[in-house]
Design a protein around this motif. Sequence first.
Motif: not given
Length: 266
Positions: A49-77
Amino acid sequence: MGQLEQVDADRLRAWLPEVRSAETTAALMIAVAYDRGIGTAELASWYGRSEEWIVETIEALDSPGFASTVARLEGVDIEAVADESNLAPATVRGWFDALDGEPVAEAADVVRRYAEGSVEPVRTGSPSTVYHLDRGALTERGWSIDDEDLFEKASEADLDLPEYGRFLVEPGESILEAAERGGRSWPYACRGGACSNCAVTVVEGDVAMPGQSVLSDEQIREANARLSCVGVPITDEVKLVTGVGDTDAFADLRLPSPADDAGASD
């Protein structure tokens, strides 16, 4: 000391056996590896993956409320869920983020149901308390629906049922069903979200309406109108004004009620 700043890496690991998408698995593993000291450039090489994608993914998951990121990755619209429930996307993202406080297995089950196409409001099985104030009582006392202390005034005034009160809405119930279970006689007609007879105004909290088909975006977003027959609380407390379906703003959306029919046949 790990490199993640806001989330416990053990919490991320606990999600790994619960997710189904390869994209989600990769994202979680990347965040865990980063916490162990692996650099973003090396992770980009490992995962192609691009390093930009890696950084954005880490930032999205490094949050007390990261479940919406997990939901999006799991295919929730999230936008589609918001549209189906007549809520703002930010409200729905907040639902999913709040799942981080639930046991991982229960939170993952909610995400899974939405990924599979559920449009029911995000709830994990807890009841909500609804406080209600009649519009007629409000008008009679010269109060405004915009008063910040409206329900404080109501609680201190000499008001009782049917003008003012509270009740619990259990999981799986609409607000109207719970009101009726508590002995209240609120107006209704269709009971299916196709008229405005049971309309209420939400003053505090939020209410989803899966299945409603008559209220406009303006009535929902700007006037905070909801239909109690299909309205489902998605906050622990909801404060609402009843009887607004009788106002001119909803005149074109009303239907004859069963009570009208009964009176006509007497």
